[in-house]
Design a protein around this motif. Structure first.
Motif, PDB file in Angstrom:
ATOM      1  N   GLU A  70      -4.416  13.955  -7.196  1.00 17.31           N
ATOM      2  CA  GLU A  70      -4.310  14.183  -8.633  1.00 17.31           C
ATOM      3  C   GLU A  70      -3.419  15.382  -8.947  1.00 17.31           C
ATOM      4  O   GLU A  70      -2.642  15.345  -9.892  1.00 17.31           O
ATOM      5  N   ARG A  71      -3.483  16.422  -8.153  1.00 15.82           N
ATOM      6  CA  ARG A  71      -2.686  17.615  -8.451  1.00 15.82           C
ATOM      7  C   ARG A  71      -1.199  17.365  -8.262  1.00 15.82           C
ATOM      8  O   ARG A  71      -0.367  18.113  -8.757  1.00 15.82           O
ATOM      9  N   MET A  72      -0.835  16.314  -7.523  1.00 16.49           N
ATOM     10  CA  MET A  72       0.574  16.013  -7.275  1.00 16.49           C
ATOM     11  C   MET A  72       1.078  14.824  -8.087  1.00 16.49           C
ATOM     12  O   MET A  72       2.275  14.694  -8.316  1.00 16.49           O
ATOM     13  N   LEU A  73       0.163  13.949  -8.497  1.00 16.45           N
ATOM     14  CA  LEU A  73       0.532  12.752  -9.258  1.00 16.45           C
ATOM     15  C   LEU A  73      -0.644  12.422 -10.176  1.00 16.45           C
ATOM     16  O   LEU A  73      -1.661  11.899  -9.729  1.00 16.45           O
TER      17      LEU A  73
ATOM     18  N   GLU B  46       0.497   9.788 -15.220  1.00  9.69           N
ATOM     19  CA  GLU B  46       1.809   9.368 -14.725  1.00  9.69           C
ATOM     20  C   GLU B  46       1.724   8.020 -14.011  1.00  9.69           C
ATOM     21  O   GLU B  46       2.600   7.167 -14.177  1.00  9.69           O
ATOM     22  N   VAL B  47       0.667   7.817 -13.239  1.00  7.00           N
ATOM     23  CA  VAL B  47       0.481   6.527 -12.566  1.00  7.00           C
ATOM     24  C   VAL B  47       0.405   5.418 -13.605  1.00  7.00           C
ATOM     25  O   VAL B  47       1.076   4.385 -13.481  1.00  7.00           O
ATOM     26  N   GLU B  48      -0.385   5.632 -14.636  1.00  2.00           N
ATOM     27  CA  GLU B  48      -0.502   4.626 -15.691  1.00  2.00           C
ATOM     28  C   GLU B  48       0.841   4.402 -16.382  1.00  2.00           C
ATOM     29  O   GLU B  48       1.217   3.259 -16.639  1.00  2.00           O
TER      30      GLU B  48
ATOM     31  N   THR C 260       0.832  -1.203   0.000  1.00  2.98           N
ATOM     32  CA  THR C 260       0.000   0.000   0.000  1.00  2.98           C
ATOM     33  C   THR C 260       0.866   1.252   0.000  1.00  2.98           C
ATOM     34  O   THR C 260       1.993   1.245   0.487  1.00  2.98           O
ATOM     35  N   ASP C 261       0.314   2.305  -0.540  1.00  2.00           N
ATOM     36  CA  ASP C 261       0.967   3.608  -0.580  1.00  2.00           C
ATOM     37  C   ASP C 261      -0.107   4.647  -0.322  1.00  2.00           C
ATOM     38  O   ASP C 261      -1.052   4.775  -1.089  1.00  2.00           O
ATOM     39  N   PHE C 262       0.027   5.361   0.771  1.00  2.65           N
ATOM     40  CA  PHE C 262      -0.927   6.420   1.087  1.00  2.65           C
ATOM     41  C   PHE C 262      -0.215   7.767   0.984  1.00  2.65           C
ATOM     42  O   PHE C 262       0.269   8.316   1.963  1.00  2.65           O
ATOM     43  N   GLY C 263      -0.059   8.229  -0.247  1.00  2.37           N
ATOM     44  CA  GLY C 263       0.491   9.552  -0.486  1.00  2.37           C
ATOM     45  C   GLY C 263       2.004   9.638  -0.529  1.00  2.37           C
ATOM     46  O   GLY C 263       2.542  10.736  -0.637  1.00  2.37           O
ATOM     47  N   ALA C 264       2.711   8.525  -0.451  1.00  5.22           N
ATOM     48  CA  ALA C 264       4.177   8.596  -0.453  1.00  5.22           C
ATOM     49  C   ALA C 264       4.718   8.992  -1.826  1.00  5.22           C
ATOM     50  O   ALA C 264       5.506   9.934  -1.934  1.00  5.22           O
ATOM     51  N   LEU C 265       4.310   8.265  -2.861  1.00  3.56           N
ATOM     52  CA  LEU C 265       4.845   8.530  -4.197  1.00  3.56           C
ATOM     53  C   LEU C 265       4.523   9.943  -4.654  1.00  3.56           C
ATOM     54  O   LEU C 265       5.368  10.608  -5.251  1.00  3.56           O
ATOM     55  N   ASN C 266       3.328  10.439  -4.341  1.00  7.41           N
ATOM     56  CA  ASN C 266       2.970  11.784  -4.829  1.00  7.41           C
ATOM     57  C   ASN C 266       3.726  12.898  -4.109  1.00  7.41           C
ATOM     58  O   ASN C 266       3.758  14.029  -4.574  1.00  7.41           O
ATOM     59  N   ASP C 267       4.402  12.594  -3.016  1.00  8.38           N
ATOM     60  CA  ASP C 267       5.198  13.603  -2.310  1.00  8.38           C
ATOM     61  C   ASP C 267       6.649  13.653  -2.785  1.00  8.38           C
ATOM     62  O   ASP C 267       7.416  14.482  -2.318  1.00  8.38           O
ATOM     63  N   MET C 268       7.028  12.769  -3.696  1.00  7.18           N
ATOM     64  CA  MET C 268       8.417  12.670  -4.148  1.00  7.18           C
ATOM     65  C   MET C 268       8.652  13.430  -5.443  1.00  7.18           C
ATOM     66  O   MET C 268       7.745  13.591  -6.250  1.00  7.18           O
ATOM     67  N   GLY C 269       9.897  13.837  -5.644  1.00  9.05           N
ATOM     68  CA  GLY C 269      10.314  14.417  -6.911  1.00  9.05           C
ATOM     69  C   GLY C 269      10.498  13.313  -7.938  1.00  9.05           C
ATOM     70  O   GLY C 269      10.440  12.119  -7.616  1.00  9.05           O
ATOM     71  N   GLN C 270      10.765  13.698  -9.181  1.00  9.12           N
ATOM     72  CA  GLN C 270      10.844  12.719 -10.267  1.00  9.12           C
ATOM     73  C   GLN C 270      11.960  11.691 -10.064  1.00  9.12           C
ATOM     74  O   GLN C 270      11.762  10.506 -10.298  1.00  9.12           O
TER      75      GLN C 270
ATOM     76  N   ILE D 118     -11.737  19.914  -9.398  1.00  5.73           N
ATOM     77  CA  ILE D 118     -11.679  20.143  -7.950  1.00  5.73           C
ATOM     78  C   ILE D 118     -10.229  19.954  -7.517  1.00  5.73           C
ATOM     79  O   ILE D 118      -9.695  18.847  -7.576  1.00  5.73           O
ATOM     80  N   PRO D 119      -9.544  21.026  -7.091  1.00  7.14           N
ATOM     81  CA  PRO D 119      -8.133  20.908  -6.736  1.00  7.14           C
ATOM     82  C   PRO D 119      -7.928  19.984  -5.533  1.00  7.14           C
ATOM     83  O   PRO D 119      -8.727  19.966  -4.601  1.00  7.14           O
ATOM     84  N   GLY D 120      -6.847  19.226  -5.586  1.00  2.00           N
ATOM     85  CA  GLY D 120      -6.489  18.377  -4.459  1.00  2.00           C
ATOM     86  C   GLY D 120      -7.298  17.106  -4.352  1.00  2.00           C
ATOM     87  O   GLY D 120      -7.358  16.499  -3.289  1.00  2.00           O
ATOM     88  N   THR D 121      -7.947  16.688  -5.423  1.00  4.99           N
ATOM     89  CA  THR D 121      -8.791  15.506  -5.361  1.00  4.99           C
ATOM     90  C   THR D 121      -7.954  14.252  -5.140  1.00  4.99           C
ATOM     91  O   THR D 121      -6.819  14.147  -5.581  1.00  4.99           O
ATOM     92  N   LEU D 122      -8.540  13.309  -4.439  1.00  2.90           N
ATOM     93  CA  LEU D 122      -7.873  12.073  -4.088  1.00  2.90           C
ATOM     94  C   LEU D 122      -8.273  10.970  -5.052  1.00  2.90           C
ATOM     95  O   LEU D 122      -9.456  10.768  -5.326  1.00  2.90           O
ATOM     96  N   ASN D 123      -7.283  10.275  -5.592  1.00  3.60           N
ATOM     97  CA  ASN D 123      -7.529   9.127  -6.451  1.00  3.60           C
ATOM     98  C   ASN D 123      -7.099   7.859  -5.738  1.00  3.60           C
ATOM     99  O   ASN D 123      -6.126   7.859  -4.986  1.00  3.60           O
ATOM    100  N   LEU D 124      -7.814   6.797  -5.991  1.00  5.97           N
ATOM    101  CA  LEU D 124      -7.509   5.490  -5.414  1.00  5.97           C
ATOM    102  C   LEU D 124      -7.287   4.523  -6.569  1.00  5.97           C
ATOM    103  O   LEU D 124      -8.129   4.402  -7.454  1.00  5.97           O
TER     104      LEU D 124
END
Length: 86
Positions: free
Chosen positions: A43-46, A50-52, A7-17, A71-77
């Motif tokens: 979504e605004r961060m990742l 890019e996930v695909e 599981t990943d809860f926001g880790a990848l979207n907080d990282m640089g490329q 909607i800014p900052g929306t959460l994708n699962l």
């Protein structure tokens, strides 16, 4: 070893490329054929694109919840199943 569920809860979207590249190099070997990978990200961060791009070579990917893009900052699962590992 490998895991049945990662599981990943926001880790990848907080990282640089560069860190995202290293993340993929380290996470994929932790999975085996039919492992599950559950990821929550903003979504605004990742972006979904890019996930695909990063995960499709290794996982069958399903977007479980994608909020409207306007909607800014929306959460994708994302729910992913590991393809046959070589």
């Amino acid at each position: 070893g490998t895991y049945d569920l990662v599981t990943d809860f926001g880790a990848l979207n907080d990282m640089g490329q560069t860190a995202r590249d290293r993340y993929m190099e380290n996470v994929v070997p932790l999975t085996h054929s039919d492992s599950y990978y559950l990821m929550f990200c903003f979504e605004r961060m990742l972006s979904t694109d890019e996930v695909e791009h990063r995960f499709r070579p290794f996982f069958d990917l399903e977007v479980i919840d994608s909020s409207p893009d306007d909607i800014p900052g929306t959460l994708n699962l994302f729910w992913m199943t590991r393809k046959e590992a070589l």
